[in-house]
Scaffold this motif. Structure first.
Motif, mmCIF file in Angstrom:
data_model
loop_
_atom_site.group_PDB
_atom_site.id
_atom_site.type_symbol
_atom_site.label_atom_id
_atom_site.label_comp_id
_atom_site.label_asym_id
_atom_site.label_seq_id
_atom_site.Cartn_x
_atom_site.Cartn_y
_atom_site.Cartn_z
ATOM 1 N N SER A 1 38.838 43.380 43.460
ATOM 2 C CA SER A 1 38.361 44.752 43.347
ATOM 3 C C SER A 1 38.498 45.460 44.688
ATOM 4 O O SER A 1 38.611 44.831 45.735
ATOM 5 N N ASP B 1 32.937 51.645 42.639
ATOM 6 C CA ASP B 1 32.071 50.596 42.119
ATOM 7 C C ASP B 1 30.599 50.839 42.454
ATOM 8 O O ASP B 1 29.736 50.822 41.584
ATOM 9 N N HIS C 1 29.145 44.071 33.177
ATOM 10 C CA HIS C 1 30.433 43.384 33.283
ATOM 11 C C HIS C 1 31.585 44.385 33.170
ATOM 12 O O HIS C 1 32.578 44.298 33.909
ATOM 13 N N ASN D 1 31.786 46.324 36.447
ATOM 14 C CA ASN D 1 32.299 45.481 37.538
ATOM 15 C C ASN D 1 33.782 45.179 37.392
ATOM 16 O O ASN D 1 34.437 44.816 38.375
ATOM 17 N N SER D 2 34.300 45.312 36.182
ATOM 18 C CA SER D 2 35.731 45.039 35.969
ATOM 19 C C SER D 2 36.608 46.234 36.323
ATOM 20 O O SER D 2 37.829 46.110 36.455
ATOM 21 N N THR E 1 39.037 46.310 39.737
ATOM 22 C CA THR E 1 40.231 45.458 39.757
ATOM 23 C C THR E 1 41.354 46.094 38.945
ATOM 24 O O THR E 1 42.531 45.955 39.290
ATOM 25 N N GLY F 1 42.476 41.742 32.364
ATOM 26 C CA GLY F 1 42.331 40.323 32.054
ATOM 27 C C GLY F 1 42.675 39.979 30.627
ATOM 28 O O GLY F 1 43.390 39.004 30.347
ATOM 29 N N SER G 1 39.482 38.263 38.447
ATOM 30 C CA SER G 1 38.041 38.118 38.244
ATOM 31 C C SER G 1 37.551 38.661 36.909
ATOM 32 O O SER G 1 36.381 39.019 36.773
ATOM 33 N N GLN G 2 38.416 38.723 35.887
ATOM 34 C CA GLN G 2 37.928 39.176 34.589
ATOM 35 C C GLN G 2 38.700 38.542 33.444
ATOM 36 O O GLN G 2 39.849 38.137 33.590
ATOM 37 N N ILE H 1 34.272 42.007 27.703
ATOM 38 C CA ILE H 1 34.743 41.720 29.056
ATOM 39 C C ILE H 1 33.700 40.912 29.815
ATOM 40 O O ILE H 1 32.504 41.213 29.761
ATOM 41 N N THR I 1 33.136 39.177 33.840
ATOM 42 C CA THR I 1 33.643 39.089 35.206
ATOM 43 C C THR I 1 33.162 37.788 35.835
ATOM 44 O O THR I 1 32.027 37.362 35.619
ATOM 45 N N GLY J 1 36.315 34.669 41.965
ATOM 46 C CA GLY J 1 37.002 34.871 40.693
ATOM 47 C C GLY J 1 38.492 35.124 40.816
ATOM 48 O O GLY J 1 39.304 34.462 40.147
#
Length: 408
Positions: free
Chosen positions: A42, A47, A67, A70-71, A74, A97, A136-137, A145, A147, A152
């Motif tokens: 990320s 964020d 989640h 937080n995704s 990235t 991801g 990381s996801q 999703i 994370t 990650g």
């Protein structure tokens, strides 16, 4: 064609200029005739603000939606890098991801990689595209999703490398490799050409911030070579693999340190009331990691058990002990702050007795008090006063001749 996976560090994505620079590095890898898969972490764009909004809107926002938030970064990072690569005249595509076939699962409050559908990545590679994956996801069985948290992106890079049978994984960092010690603390630190998985795992667990332990563990399990290199300079890095080619008679290969260690001591009126299993299982239930453990059981003296914890776990540990004092059966608890952990690591320790004695003797000569000790086959750690940490690290680096490591 050879497949390689490159994990980018967040500093390479912090400005448009740096994104353009790292895009050119990726393009150079592609020009060598390789299939290149890039995993990005990320970046700090929106964020923090989004999370602030979430907690302004609700005291307890749902874990699922956190989640998702937080995704976000990235995916932004992967898209920006794809745009920069396309500007250089190469095909590139960013994948979330789920688009890369990363299946994740929650286990004991952690998010783990469950599986990877590598065919989704192979399809893109066949089209000649540089594949950029939001690290990381992944998604769970309900298509939600998830994370992965700390480590990650590196762990996903290793997992993808295993899935697509990559030649190796390249980890780009702000350092040009793994050093015998932190060069900010030990001025004589030297870059290692090679290091074993076990040595790297110990260093990572002992405070080295270069690569996360969970990524090293996964690489070791599947014998996937890792190369740690500079994200800005095209120089040789450090190869992490099962066995190093030449030991150069270096028994110790690295020195690590960790500040802000706290020693907790719990005492009992008699041995019958003490139970190591009970106290440490109770702490584990509250996600408190315990490191070095020393138990003292002597006739005529009340038994005690001392253990070290990180500074950030201190308040919670005291709370757990006090709330469970009756059940745990201890009579008093004490603590000591202002401590640090200094460690030496090397696979050569297994066949070279006396390493610990040599370590203790050098610390004694330096008048550095050792308060706790922990050992394994390839590691010796000591807890010392924090104001002696830098002195201890430098003394041990000198004691075991780590300045002799070749750089070429």
């Amino acid at each position: 064609m050879t497949n390689i996976v490159v994990k980018i560090d967040s500093s390479s994505l912090s400005t448009p200029e740096k994104i353009e620079q790292i895009a050119k590095r990726i393009v150079e890898e592609k020009k060598l005739g390789r299939n290149v898969i890039v995993v990005v972490p990320s970046i700090e764009l929106v964020d923090d603000k989004l999370l602030q909004y979430a907690y302004l809107l609700s005291d307890k926002p749902s874990k699922r939606e956190l989640h998702v938030l937080n995704s976000t970064n990235t995916q932004i990072a992967s898209s920006l890098l794809a745009i920069a690569i396309q500007k250089n005249g190469f095909k590139a595509i960013s994948l979330a991801g789920w688009q890369a076939g990363i299946q994740a699962v929650e286990s004991n409050k952690n998010v783990l990689i469950d599986s990877i559908n590598q065919e989704l990545i192979f399809e893109r590679m066949k089209k000649g595209e540089i594949v950029i994956i939001a690290g990381s996801q992944g998604i769970d069985k309900k298509n939600d999703i998830l994370t992965l948290g700390d480590g990650g992106p590196e762990t996903i890079a290793v997992a993808i490398g295993v899935a697509i049978r990559a030649k190796h994984i390249e980890i780009y960092t702000n350092q040009d490799g793994i050093y015998t010690a932190d060069s900010n603390v030990v001025k004589e630190a030297r870059k290692l050409k090679q290091i074993t998985y076990d040595e790297m795992l110990e260093l990572a667990n002992l405070g080295s911030q270069i690569i996360h332990p969970r990524a090293v563990e996964l690489a070791k399990r599947y014998e996937m070579p890792l190369i740690v290199r500079s994200s800005t300079e095209n120089t040789k890095g450090t190869l992490i693999k099962g066995e190093v080619d030449m030991e150069k008679n270096l028994v110790v290969r690295g020195v690590a340190y960790e500040a802000d260690i706290i020693r907790l001591t719990v005492g009992y009126d008699s041995y019958e009331y003490s139970s190591l299993a009970t106290i440490f299982s109770t702490l584990a239930q509250h996600d408190i990691d315990v490191d070095i453990i020393v138990q003292a059981v002597i006739d005529g003296v009340k038994p005690t058990v001392s253990f070290s914890i990180a500074k950030e776990d201190f308040a919670e540990a005291i709370k757990v002990l006090e709330n469970n004092k009756t059940a745990l059966g201890f009579s008093f608890a004490d603590f000591e702050v202002g401590l640090a952990k200094v460690s030496i690591v090397g696979s050569g320790m297994v066949s070279n007795p006396g390493v610990a004695a040599r370590m203790f003797d050098r610390l004694r000569k330096e008048n550095i008090l050792v308060k706790m000790v922990s050992t394994s086959e390839i590691k010796v750690s000591v807890v010392v006063p924090q104001d002696e940490m830098v002195k201890a690290a430098n003394a041990l680096h000198d004691e075991f001749n780590l300045v002799e490591e070749l750089v070429n």
